[in-house]
Design an enzyme around this catalytic site. Structure first.
Site, PDB file in Angstrom:
ATOM      1  N   ARG A  87      10.367  -8.526 -13.279  1.00  0.00           N
ATOM      2  CA  ARG A  87      11.527  -7.651 -13.059  1.00  0.00           C
ATOM      3  C   ARG A  87      11.427  -6.946 -11.714  1.00  0.00           C
ATOM      4  NH1 ARG A  87      13.640  -5.219 -18.574  1.00  0.00           N
ATOM      5  NH2 ARG A  87      12.714  -6.716 -19.955  1.00  0.00           N
ATOM      6  N   GLU A 143     -18.501  -2.888 -25.193  1.00  0.00           N
ATOM      7  CA  GLU A 143     -18.012  -2.619 -23.824  1.00  0.00           C
ATOM      8  C   GLU A 143     -18.385  -1.196 -23.463  1.00  0.00           C
ATOM      9  OE1 GLU A 143     -14.066  -4.557 -22.769  1.00  0.00           O
ATOM     10  OE2 GLU A 143     -13.803  -3.963 -24.844  1.00  0.00           O
ATOM     11  N   HIS A 175     -11.202 -12.746 -30.523  1.00  0.00           N
ATOM     12  CA  HIS A 175     -12.452 -13.144 -29.870  1.00  0.00           C
ATOM     13  C   HIS A 175     -13.630 -13.258 -30.859  1.00  0.00           C
ATOM     14  CE1 HIS A 175     -10.012 -12.338 -26.495  1.00  0.00           C
ATOM     15  NE2 HIS A 175     -10.294 -11.070 -26.339  1.00  0.00           N
TER      16      HIS A 175
HETATM   17  C1  BG6 Z   1      -9.339  -8.446 -24.068  1.00  0.00           C
HETATM   18  C2  BG6 Z   1      -9.111  -7.116 -24.728  1.00  0.00           C
HETATM   19  O1  BG6 Z   1      -8.766  -9.470 -24.823  1.00  0.00           O
HETATM   20  O2  BG6 Z   1     -10.742  -8.680 -23.955  1.00  0.00           O
HETATM   21  C3  BG6 Z   1      -9.774  -6.015 -23.930  1.00  0.00           C
HETATM   22  O3  BG6 Z   1      -7.718  -6.858 -24.807  1.00  0.00           O
HETATM   23  C4  BG6 Z   1     -11.233  -6.309 -23.703  1.00  0.00           C
HETATM   24  O4  BG6 Z   1      -9.621  -4.756 -24.566  1.00  0.00           O
HETATM   25  C5  BG6 Z   1     -11.413  -7.716 -23.156  1.00  0.00           C
HETATM   26  O5  BG6 Z   1     -11.711  -5.361 -22.761  1.00  0.00           O
HETATM   27  C6  BG6 Z   1     -12.869  -8.101 -23.128  1.00  0.00           C
HETATM   28  O6  BG6 Z   1     -13.006  -9.308 -22.435  1.00  0.00           O
HETATM   29  P1  BG6 Z   1     -14.368  -9.646 -21.669  1.00  0.00           P
HETATM   30  O7  BG6 Z   1     -14.159 -11.025 -21.154  1.00  0.00           O
HETATM   31  O8  BG6 Z   1     -14.526  -8.604 -20.593  1.00  0.00           O
HETATM   32  O9  BG6 Z   1     -15.453  -9.536 -22.693  1.00  0.00           O
END
Ligand code: BG6
Length: 513
Positions: A48, A226, A250
């Site tokens: 957009r 994280e 994941h």
């Molecule tokens: C994403 C999530 O799918 O994966 C995030 O939305 C997360 O919140 C991220 O930080 C983590 O991915 P990676 O590859 O950094 O482990």
């Protein structure tokens, strides 16, 4: 006419957004530097935000250098030819009338670059726009290719739905416009080298599979932690939470890879068939399981290395009374022949001490204790640690005799680190997935039925949390390993979570964070 697979128009919806800037364009630039993109390609950003081709190109150029400094692309001067193949069109994605402008632009690029009608659409917009965009692609007939050697495909980013009903509705909508073999539902974890290696470790070695079952394995543990908080994504995250954001996709994909039966062949259909069997065998959680076997938490403000960090409720765009979980730890079972009675423990959280993803296979101790562990603890359990990130690799822990008198046993490790293979960083997940889609290989993407099966499992938890507000949401200070109660999930004094360090082989009792 372009030769088979020599052409491509990649249309990215949401091109002015973060994902395009941070991940997609740098990954595409790398593919182009390695000559892996089709010869006759062009990339069309759609958004957009008003921009012309040259502003878009400048912005993307900066992104390449800033966001993925490890890629081949950022190490070299940015390939001018790649930048010149970037184009942009600004449309109101909610307005059907604007899609004829898009159609015209795609046709022009196809003619100019001789792309042969091969179009890949990438949905990188907020998910509430998916349905409108898919509808309009269909109304413009962009989903069907008139030539026989042309193709049309679509990549759909996560989140794919918000619960089972919305995931089913989205699957239904896409299937009205595209066939299943044109749809690529992305989970970027499946694009990680170290994740693909789980299957290779299991099925290309004779030594692991005979032990890979309830007779030899005590429990499986998966952690994806994280150290960052929600950063600028508070608005999205507050409606999502850790269960939807990390576990439904994941972590459950990691569960499937560690638990699946060997596929008949290393091909998409065969692998997808084994994946869905794992999801279908996950024991549905009762309300009692949800109360006893799931711990949810939310980070509170704290000091990390002397610096004050905000609590989740103080983050931008987060409700100050939010009950959204930023941490989940859970225990569940897979009811099939291989895994009967073996607990699976998985956990994920934001603002934990470090960024680490790893799977740990905890083997049963030897049936008869002959020697004492040096620490005086009699039981020694072998562990196979599969490290997804960082310090990607594998560590096998076992007992060795301490030199000298007697028969004392010490735990030692045998390790492999990907960094030993080469100095170059591992390829980026998005690059691998984009390339696979361009080549028509859907192995590393989720099939619609598997995705629905994961939501089916997760839906019980969402409903229970919604209907039972008394289920506790524990606070945990930012920078710690989450609520202490998560330790109680692991119900034997011999079992604890592994508290990993950045370095795969560092002693977990003395790691520097
Ligand atoms: C994403 C999530 O799918 O994966 C995030 O939305 C997360 O919140 C991220 O930080 C983590 O991915 P990676 O590859 O950094 O482990």
């Amino acid at each position: 006419m372009a030769k088979k697979n020599d052409g491509l128009i990649l249309v990215i919806f949401g091109a002015s957004g973060d994902l395009t800037l941070r991940k997609l364009i740098p990954a595409l630039c790398d593919l182009s530097n390695q000559n892996l993109l089709p010869k006759n390609y062009a990339i069309l950003g759609v958004g957009r935000t008003e921009m012309n081709d040259s502003t878009f190109r400048e912005k993307m150029h900066e992104g390449i250098q800033k966001f993925i400094p490890n890629t081949i692309c950022a190490a070299k001067p940015v390939n001018d030819e790649f930048i010149e193949r970037l184009h942009y069109v600004s449309i109101n994605t909610s307005d059907s009338n604007d899609y004829s402008i898009l159609n015209q632009k795609i046709t022009n690029l196809d003619n100019k670059f001789n792309a042969g009608g091969r179009y890949l659409f990438y949905l990188a917009t907020p998910p509430d726009l998916y349905e409108t965009i898919i509808n309009n692609i269909g109304l413009q007939n962009l989903n069907k290719s008139p030539q026989t050697d042309a193709w049309r495909r679509i990549i759909v980013e996560k989140p794919f739905g918000n619960d089972l009903a919305s995931a089913k509705a989205l699957n239904k909508k896409i299937l009205e416009v595209f066939n299943e073999d044109q749809i690529y539902r992305i989970d970027h974890y499946l694009g990680k080298e170290s994740v693909q290696n789980i299957m290779v470790t299991r099925f290309s070695n004779g030594i692991f599979e005979p032990l890979w079952n309830r007779n030899f394995i005590d429990h499986i543990e998966i952690t994806s932690s994280e150290n960052i908080g929600v950063e600028s994504r508070g608005g999205y995250y507050d409606h999502s939470g850790a269960l939807r954001d990390m576990i439904q996709n994941h972590l459950l994909q990691l569960v499937a890879l560690i638990a699946m039966e060997p596929p008949a062949v290393a091909e998409s259909k065969s692998i997808h068939n084994e994946t869905i069997k794992v999801f279908q065998s996950m024991r549905p959680l009762t309300i009692k399981d949800i109360k006893n076997n799931i711990i949810r938490g939310q980070y509170t403000s704290s000091k990390i290395k002397g610096v004050k960090v905000l609590g989740y409720r103080e983050e931008n765009n987060v409700n100050t009374a939010s009950k959204t979980e930023t941490y989940v730890a859970m225990k569940f079972f897979i009811d099939n022949w291989r895994w009967s009675g073996v607990p699976f423990y998985i956990r994920t959280g934001k603002r934990l001490p470090i960024r680490v993803t790893e799977l740990v296979v905890h083997f049963k101790p030897s049936p008869h204790v002959l020697f004492t562990k040096e620490t005086g603890v009699p039981m020694l359990s072998n562990q196979l640690v599969i490290r997804i990130q960082p310090d990607e690799g594998i560590l096998l822990k076992f007992g060795m005799k301490v030199p000298g008198a007697g028969f004392k046993v010490q735990e030692v490790g045998m390790d492999f680190h990907y960094s030993q293979l080469s100095n170059s960083p591992l390829p980026d997940a998005y690059g691998r997935l984009l390339l696979d889609c361009i080549l028509g290989d859907s192995t590393l993407f989720s099939r619609g039925d598997a995705l629905e099966a994961t939501w089916q499992f997760i839906d019980h938890i969402l409903t229970a949390w919604h209907e039972n507000p008394d289920i506790k949401l524990y606070g945990y200070p930012a920078g710690t390993w989450g609520p202490d109660n998560a330790d109680e999930l692991i119900d034997s004094p011999e079992r604890t979570w592994r508290y990993p360090c950045k370095n795969l082989t560092a002693d977990v009792n003395f790691c520097e964070l």
